[in-house]
Design a protein around this motif. Structure first.
Motif, PDB file in Angstrom:
ATOM      1  N   SER A   8      23.710  -9.959  24.908  1.00  0.00           N
ATOM      2  CA  SER A   8      23.809 -10.150  23.885  1.00  0.00           C
ATOM      3  C   SER A   8      24.097 -11.442  24.586  1.00  0.00           C
ATOM      4  CB  SER A   8      24.462  -9.465  23.010  1.00  0.00           C
ATOM      5  OG  SER A   8      25.987 -10.046  22.830  1.00  0.00           O
ATOM      6  N   ILE A  58      21.856 -10.151  18.206  1.00  0.00           N
ATOM      7  CA  ILE A  58      22.988  -8.676  18.995  1.00  0.00           C
ATOM      8  C   ILE A  58      22.161  -7.350  17.912  1.00  0.00           C
ATOM      9  CG2 ILE A  58      24.883  -8.010  18.466  1.00  0.00           C
ATOM     10  CD1 ILE A  58      26.470 -10.829  18.112  1.00  0.00           C
ATOM     11  N   ALA A  59      21.840  -7.295  16.370  1.00  0.00           N
ATOM     12  CA  ALA A  59      21.116  -6.280  15.934  1.00  0.00           C
ATOM     13  C   ALA A  59      19.469  -6.162  16.502  1.00  0.00           C
ATOM     14  CB  ALA A  59      20.871  -6.532  15.101  1.00  0.00           C
ATOM     15  N   THR A  60      19.158  -6.158  17.123  1.00  0.00           N
ATOM     16  CA  THR A  60      18.528  -6.447  18.113  1.00  0.00           C
ATOM     17  C   THR A  60      18.702  -5.568  19.522  1.00  0.00           C
ATOM     18  OG1 THR A  60      17.024  -8.257  17.883  1.00  0.00           O
ATOM     19  CG2 THR A  60      16.179  -6.574  19.985  1.00  0.00           C
ATOM     20  N   ILE A 116      23.504 -12.723  15.454  1.00  0.00           N
ATOM     21  CA  ILE A 116      22.736 -11.656  14.500  1.00  0.00           C
ATOM     22  C   ILE A 116      21.428 -11.413  14.933  1.00  0.00           C
ATOM     23  CG2 ILE A 116      23.131 -10.400  12.412  1.00  0.00           C
ATOM     24  CD1 ILE A 116      25.715 -11.585  13.231  1.00  0.00           C
ATOM     25  N   VAL A 119      27.006  -3.150  15.866  1.00  0.00           N
ATOM     26  CA  VAL A 119      26.577  -5.095  15.419  1.00  0.00           C
ATOM     27  C   VAL A 119      27.527  -5.982  14.765  1.00  0.00           C
ATOM     28  CG1 VAL A 119      24.697  -6.617  13.567  1.00  0.00           C
ATOM     29  CG2 VAL A 119      23.703  -4.214  14.391  1.00  0.00           C
ATOM     30  N   CYS A 153      12.234 -10.787  18.552  1.00  0.00           N
ATOM     31  CA  CYS A 153      13.020  -9.570  18.778  1.00  0.00           C
ATOM     32  C   CYS A 153      12.197  -8.696  18.123  1.00  0.00           C
ATOM     33  CB  CYS A 153      14.952  -9.844  17.494  1.00  0.00           C
ATOM     34  SG  CYS A 153      15.825 -10.851  18.937  1.00  0.00           S
ATOM     35  N   VAL A 177      21.644  -3.455  20.059  1.00  0.00           N
ATOM     36  CA  VAL A 177      22.077  -2.604  19.047  1.00  0.00           C
ATOM     37  C   VAL A 177      20.629  -1.396  19.303  1.00  0.00           C
ATOM     38  CG1 VAL A 177      23.287  -1.084  17.926  1.00  0.00           C
ATOM     39  CG2 VAL A 177      24.104  -3.948  18.373  1.00  0.00           C
ATOM     40  N   THR A 178      19.227  -1.743  18.450  1.00  0.00           N
ATOM     41  CA  THR A 178      19.352  -1.652  17.944  1.00  0.00           C
ATOM     42  C   THR A 178      18.036  -0.748  19.491  1.00  0.00           C
ATOM     43  OG1 THR A 178      18.318  -2.548  16.301  1.00  0.00           O
ATOM     44  CG2 THR A 178      17.084  -0.392  16.701  1.00  0.00           C
ATOM     45  N   VAL A 233      25.935  -3.811  25.345  1.00  0.00           N
ATOM     46  CA  VAL A 233      25.051  -5.249  24.075  1.00  0.00           C
ATOM     47  C   VAL A 233      25.790  -6.316  24.351  1.00  0.00           C
ATOM     48  CG1 VAL A 233      25.466  -5.378  21.902  1.00  0.00           C
ATOM     49  CG2 VAL A 233      25.016  -3.188  22.762  1.00  0.00           C
ATOM     50  N   PRO A 241      25.013   1.884  15.122  1.00  0.00           N
ATOM     51  CA  PRO A 241      24.610   0.682  14.716  1.00  0.00           C
ATOM     52  C   PRO A 241      25.460  -0.023  14.162  1.00  0.00           C
ATOM     53  CG  PRO A 241      24.154   2.760  13.678  1.00  0.00           C
ATOM     54  CD  PRO A 241      24.919   3.573  14.857  1.00  0.00           C
TER      55      PRO A 241
END
Lengths: 181, 193
Positions: B51, B75-77, B72, B105, A12, B79-80, B47, B102
């Motif tokens: 994801s 998902i965060a990746t 998480i 997430v 990631c 979103v960023t 997203v 942001p």
């Protein structure tokens, strides 16, 4: 277990690094374009704008400003000025001519209430009153506080912050002129 | 379950907003206008689909104990990535949605679908689930946005049909709860038939 989580995190972060490198240039380009657009709005049409930011300290805060010159003489300044509004910081770019006359203003960012304070970005009758606002004869305060600024209906706090940001910008320009002389 | 019903399920039977009642924070906060609701819905859908696909692919090899942290991170990746892309190519949209991107997430819908669906199903089905739930979320947000914009600003998608101000309360937080509540009643009444 730990290896799996580490592996996922590594992959990631590699992806994020790649996307960051890829979008760095366009993001900078976009913010530069937004700044140039704002400068074109708040400064007079004639003359050269130096897109390099300069800094000055005033009243304990650091202000960013841009200079416009016409035949090597400075004619106008654009000051980035932020004041706490109703929902968060209200950041303006304010063009100020010599003698403390406001040329024009433009909202750079705000978090005011949609439909109320957010109108400070769109309502022409409110924004246009600052064009050519001469601080030597008029006062940069809303009418409720005894000044000459017409507030947006039901958004006194936003209007007050807007007027204060413009007023600070004018003071900053005054200081810049004093320092140069 | 047929492929088609995986998609349609997200629209009515498992509508994320009006039936599952997940992801209320962005729902209430960003639907001040129809356009904002639509953009937020589309961002979440982007997203959700990606994801869902990735999580369905890696789920079989992820040990149970760390599956939530792994989900998480995935998902965060995304979103960023979305945040960077929006900042670069649609800065105007990014300026309006800003903070709420942001926050995708922690949107329960995304992790909820990862847990409830993508972790147990194949990549294709998970992608379809992401599309279905994503469309359901986008439509719900757009409808709430349309109603709030009509009542609060007298316009639809920025097209003004009533001069002057609307009922300002509908643009602010109380209006969000009111519109959400009434639409939920209406939706469930119609969906039961």
């Amino acid at each position: 277990m730990a290896a799996c989580l580490t592996g996922v995190c590594l992959v990631c972060s590699a992806i994020l690094g790649g996307v960051y490198a890829m979008t760095k240039e366009p993001i900078e380009e976009a913010s530069r374009k937004a700044l140039l657009e704002a400068l074109a709005v708040v400064l007079p049409a004639e003359g050269e704008v130096n897109p390099e930011a300069q800094f000055i300290e005033f009243d304990g805060k650091n202000y960013e400003y841009y200079v416009q010159t016409l035949d090597t003489a400075v004619v106008c300044w654009a000051v980035k000025s932020a004041v706490g509004g109703f929902g968060g910081p209200l950041t303006l770019l304010v063009g100020v001519e010599k003698g403390g006359v406001v040329h024009a203003t433009r909202v750079l960012s705000h978090s005011e209430t949609p439909g109320l304070g957010a109108k400070c970005e769109t309502e022409a009758s409110f924004i246009d009153q600052f064009k050519g606002f001469d601080t030597s004869v008029k006062s940069l305060k809303v009418r409720k506080d005894g000044g000459d600024v017409d507030a947006i209906t039901a958004s006194t706090i936003t209007s007050r912050a807007y007027a204060e940001a413009v007023s600070n910008a004018v003071k900053v320009v005054k200081k810049i002129q004093e320092e140069v002389q | 379950m047929s492929k088609f019903s995986i998609i349609t399920r997200g629209l009515v039977k498992e509508n994320p907003t009006f039936v599952l009642v997940l992801g209320m924070c962005p729902t209430l906060a960003t639907t001040t206008s129809a356009m904002n609701g639509l953009e937020m819905g589309l961002a979440t859908m982007f997203v959700l689909i990606l994801s869902n696909i990735v999580i369905s692919l890696i789920a079989p090899v992820v040990p149970d104990k760390v599956h939530i942290p792994v989900y998480i991170v995935v998902i965060a990746t995304f979103v960023t990535v979305l945040q960077l892309l929006m900042q670069a190519y649609v800065p105007q949209v990014y300026a309006t949605l800003g903070l709420f991107i942001p926050l995708i997430v922690v949107n329960c819908i995304v992790l909820g679908r990862a847990e409830a669906f993508a972790g147990k199903n194949g990549a294709l089905d998970s992608a379809l689930d992401g599309i279905g739930i994503g469309i359901g979320f986008t439509l719900s947000l757009t409808v709430i946005g349309v109603v709030r914009e009509i009542l609060g600003s007298g316009s639809v998608f920025g097209w003004k049909f009533i001069a002057g101000d609307g009922i300002l309360a509908f643009v602010m937080a109380p209006g969000a709860f009111l519109v959400m509540g009434y639409l939920m009643v209406l939706f469930n009444k119609l969906a039961k038939k």
